[in-house]
Design a protein around this motif. Structure first.
Motif, mmCIF file in Angstrom:
data_model
loop_
_atom_site.group_PDB
_atom_site.id
_atom_site.type_symbol
_atom_site.label_atom_id
_atom_site.label_comp_id
_atom_site.label_asym_id
_atom_site.label_seq_id
_atom_site.Cartn_x
_atom_site.Cartn_y
_atom_site.Cartn_z
ATOM 1 N N GLY A 42 -26.182 -28.164 -9.301
ATOM 2 C CA GLY A 42 -24.733 -28.293 -9.367
ATOM 3 C C GLY A 42 -24.211 -29.460 -8.549
ATOM 4 N N CYS A 43 -22.890 -29.581 -8.489
ATOM 5 C CA CYS A 43 -22.265 -30.624 -7.674
ATOM 6 C C CYS A 43 -22.604 -30.370 -6.204
ATOM 7 N N ILE A 44 -22.713 -31.427 -5.427
ATOM 8 C CA ILE A 44 -23.232 -31.290 -4.062
ATOM 9 C C ILE A 44 -22.309 -30.494 -3.149
ATOM 10 N N TYR A 45 -21.038 -30.319 -3.540
ATOM 11 C CA TYR A 45 -20.079 -29.605 -2.685
ATOM 12 C C TYR A 45 -19.816 -28.186 -3.156
ATOM 13 N N CYS A 46 -20.417 -27.760 -4.264
ATOM 14 C CA CYS A 46 -19.970 -26.557 -4.977
ATOM 15 C C CYS A 46 -20.649 -25.281 -4.491
ATOM 16 N N ASN A 47 -19.820 -24.302 -4.157
ATOM 17 C CA ASN A 47 -20.252 -22.928 -3.924
ATOM 18 C C ASN A 47 -19.170 -22.038 -4.514
ATOM 19 N N ASN A 48 -19.436 -21.409 -5.653
ATOM 20 C CA ASN A 48 -18.401 -20.663 -6.375
ATOM 21 C C ASN A 48 -17.876 -19.452 -5.618
ATOM 22 N N GLU A 49 -18.573 -19.039 -4.551
ATOM 23 C CA GLU A 49 -18.060 -17.923 -3.758
ATOM 24 C C GLU A 49 -16.719 -18.261 -3.116
ATOM 25 N N THR A 50 -16.411 -19.556 -2.989
ATOM 26 C CA THR A 50 -15.187 -19.948 -2.292
ATOM 27 C C THR A 50 -13.938 -19.644 -3.097
ATOM 28 N N PHE A 51 -14.062 -19.419 -4.408
ATOM 29 C CA PHE A 51 -12.865 -19.089 -5.174
ATOM 30 C C PHE A 51 -13.077 -17.896 -6.096
ATOM 31 N N SER A 52 -13.814 -16.910 -5.591
ATOM 32 C CA SER A 52 -14.015 -15.675 -6.349
ATOM 33 C C SER A 52 -13.403 -14.510 -5.586
ATOM 34 N N PRO A 53 -12.226 -14.017 -6.000
ATOM 35 C CA PRO A 53 -11.601 -12.889 -5.319
ATOM 36 C C PRO A 53 -12.469 -11.637 -5.390
ATOM 37 N N ALA A 54 -12.123 -10.665 -4.544
ATOM 38 C CA ALA A 54 -12.926 -9.441 -4.450
ATOM 39 C C ALA A 54 -12.974 -8.681 -5.765
ATOM 40 N N TYR A 55 -11.891 -8.750 -6.544
ATOM 41 C CA TYR A 55 -11.845 -8.009 -7.811
ATOM 42 C C TYR A 55 -12.594 -8.724 -8.935
ATOM 43 N N CYS A 56 -13.104 -9.905 -8.655
ATOM 44 C CA CYS A 56 -13.746 -10.746 -9.670
ATOM 45 C C CYS A 56 -15.257 -10.479 -9.631
ATOM 46 N N ASN A 57 -15.787 -9.814 -10.637
ATOM 47 C CA ASN A 57 -17.180 -9.379 -10.619
ATOM 48 C C ASN A 57 -17.770 -9.552 -12.011
ATOM 49 N N ARG A 58 -18.725 -10.466 -12.150
ATOM 50 C CA ARG A 58 -19.266 -10.778 -13.476
ATOM 51 C C ARG A 58 -20.063 -9.627 -14.080
ATOM 52 N N ARG A 59 -20.367 -8.623 -13.294
ATOM 53 C CA ARG A 59 -21.051 -7.456 -13.858
ATOM 54 C C ARG A 59 -20.083 -6.566 -14.629
ATOM 55 N N LYS A 60 -18.779 -6.815 -14.456
ATOM 56 C CA LYS A 60 -17.765 -6.072 -15.195
ATOM 57 C C LYS A 60 -17.296 -6.896 -16.384
ATOM 58 N N SER A 61 -16.741 -6.215 -17.377
ATOM 59 C CA SER A 61 -16.212 -6.917 -18.537
ATOM 60 C C SER A 61 -14.947 -7.675 -18.159
ATOM 61 N N VAL A 62 -14.523 -8.581 -19.039
ATOM 62 C CA VAL A 62 -13.279 -9.313 -18.822
ATOM 63 C C VAL A 62 -12.118 -8.332 -18.681
ATOM 64 N N THR A 63 -12.077 -7.333 -19.538
ATOM 65 C CA THR A 63 -11.006 -6.331 -19.479
ATOM 66 C C THR A 63 -11.009 -5.598 -18.148
ATOM 67 N N GLU A 64 -12.184 -5.173 -17.702
ATOM 68 C CA GLU A 64 -12.273 -4.440 -16.430
ATOM 69 C C GLU A 64 -11.814 -5.305 -15.263
ATOM 70 N N GLN A 65 -12.210 -6.577 -15.252
ATOM 71 C CA GLN A 65 -11.786 -7.465 -14.169
ATOM 72 C C GLN A 65 -10.274 -7.667 -14.172
ATOM 73 N N LEU A 66 -9.697 -7.818 -15.353
ATOM 74 C CA LEU A 66 -8.250 -7.991 -15.444
ATOM 75 C C LEU A 66 -7.514 -6.728 -15.003
ATOM 76 N N GLU A 67 -8.015 -5.573 -15.379
ATOM 77 C CA GLU A 67 -7.377 -4.329 -14.950
ATOM 78 C C GLU A 67 -7.468 -4.176 -13.430
ATOM 79 N N ASP A 68 -8.615 -4.545 -12.845
ATOM 80 C CA ASP A 68 -8.750 -4.503 -11.386
ATOM 81 C C ASP A 68 -7.769 -5.469 -10.730
ATOM 82 N N GLY A 69 -7.639 -6.663 -11.309
ATOM 83 C CA GLY A 69 -6.711 -7.644 -10.768
ATOM 84 C C GLY A 69 -5.271 -7.177 -10.865
ATOM 85 N N LYS A 70 -4.933 -6.539 -11.968
ATOM 86 C CA LYS A 70 -3.575 -6.013 -12.134
ATOM 87 C C LYS A 70 -3.266 -4.968 -11.067
ATOM 88 N N MET A 71 -4.214 -4.106 -10.765
ATOM 89 C CA MET A 71 -4.016 -3.096 -9.724
ATOM 90 C C MET A 71 -3.831 -3.765 -8.359
#
Length: 304
Positions: A42-71
């Motif tokens: 990847g890019c030499i400065y990149c660590n995606n953990e820096t912009f992944s909120p707690a409710y953002c989890n790729r093991r969940k579906s898009v719908t589940e992540q959005l519902e978690d974010g809405k809550m």
């Protein structure tokens, strides 16, 4: 308060008759310079953990992540509507059918009123842009391109995997279809001084961008840039230096570009340097005061 620049918060309020909030989604994408198509690491400065909120989890579906974010957001703003923000990694880096299914899934979630797609300029196809053109006729669609810099030498050094001409073509192809088009740049990349940043502002202004995000270079633990910095520290902007830089950058930007962000602050446990100790709104207040004191407005030094 006098409007010194074309501010995103004012702009987005004009797009909707209600308050909207982005909800970040990690849809499980990778990047072509991580999976070997263009390179690895990847890019030499990149660590995606820096912009992944707690409710953002790729093991969940898009719908589940959005519902978690809405809550997460509804506790403060119960009447909020939402934009699904496909943010992590490269969110057009899959087959057309898969992308369409993911975007449509997001738009099917209650109170989701649009999508924002973060991607690379070398990862969009004609079929995808044609689909997004049709989609934008019935809902809010914003495509954000990681431009990072207009300097090809810097792009090569940071292992970006594309040149600036690639960014220009992607932005032009997107905008000519009537799709809202955003860009992202980083100021203070190795080898780029104030003069180079001011030169960049004119080039960025020549692109048909609607929205621009800017932030300072940050050195994040676990990246190749962090290894270089720990071996041989290089100059990173102080708060005062960066305020002076971004003020000059704003002066040289086309006045019609909407400015969404000037700064980013990574989690303390990941940030190696610079440690400013400011929240984003605190920096923005300092910047606004500087602009007011010095009577600086967006576009006053822009030459078309």
């Amino acid at each position: 308060m006098q409007q010194l620049y074309n501010d995103f918060s004012h702009w987005i309020r004009r797009q909707f008759p209600f308050r909207v909030q982005k909800i970040s989604v990690d849809a499980g994408f990778s990047c072509p310079n991580r999976d070997g198509r263009l390179g690895t690491g990847g890019c030499i400065y990149c660590n995606n953990e820096t912009f992944s909120p707690a409710y953002c989890n790729r093991r969940k579906s898009v719908t589940e992540q959005l519902e978690d974010g809405k809550m997460f957001f509804a506790r403060k703003y119960p009447d909020m509507k939402y934009l699904a923000y496909f943010q992590a990694f490269t969110n057009t880096y899959a087959s057309f059918d898969k992308l369409k299914a993911l975007y449509e899934e997001a738009l099917g979630v209650e109170n989701v009123v649009g999508i924002v797609i973060g991607t690379r300029p070398d990862c969009v196809s004609t079929d995808l842009l044609d689909y997004l053109q049709e989609l934008s006729s019935r809902t809010f669609v914003l495509v954000e391109y990681g431009i990072e810099t207009t300097n090809d030498e810097t792009l090569m050094f940071i292992n970006r995997g594309h040149d600036f001409e690639c960014s220009r073509k992607a932005v032009e192809e997107t905008k000519k279809r009537g799709i809202l088009t955003g860009g992202h740049v980083i100021l203070g990349l190795p080898g780029e001084d104030e003069q180079e940043s001011f030169r960049q502002a004119g080039i960025i202004s020549s692109l048909p961008l609607d929205i621009l995000k800017v932030h300072q270079l940050q050195v994040i633990r676990g990246t190749r840039l962090a290894c270089s910095y720990e071996e041989k520290p290089f100059h990173l902007y102080s708060v005062d230096e960066y305020i002076h830089l971004i003020a000059g950058y704003i002066q040289r930007l086309r006045a019609t570009i909407v400015l969404e962000r000037f700064v980013s602050q990574s989690p303390k446990n990941l940030l190696l340097a610079p440690k400013w100790g400011l929240k984003n709104y605190e920096f923005t207040n300092l910047l606004n005061n500087y602009l007011l004191r010095n009577n600086i407005t967006q576009g006053e030094l822009y030459n078309s």
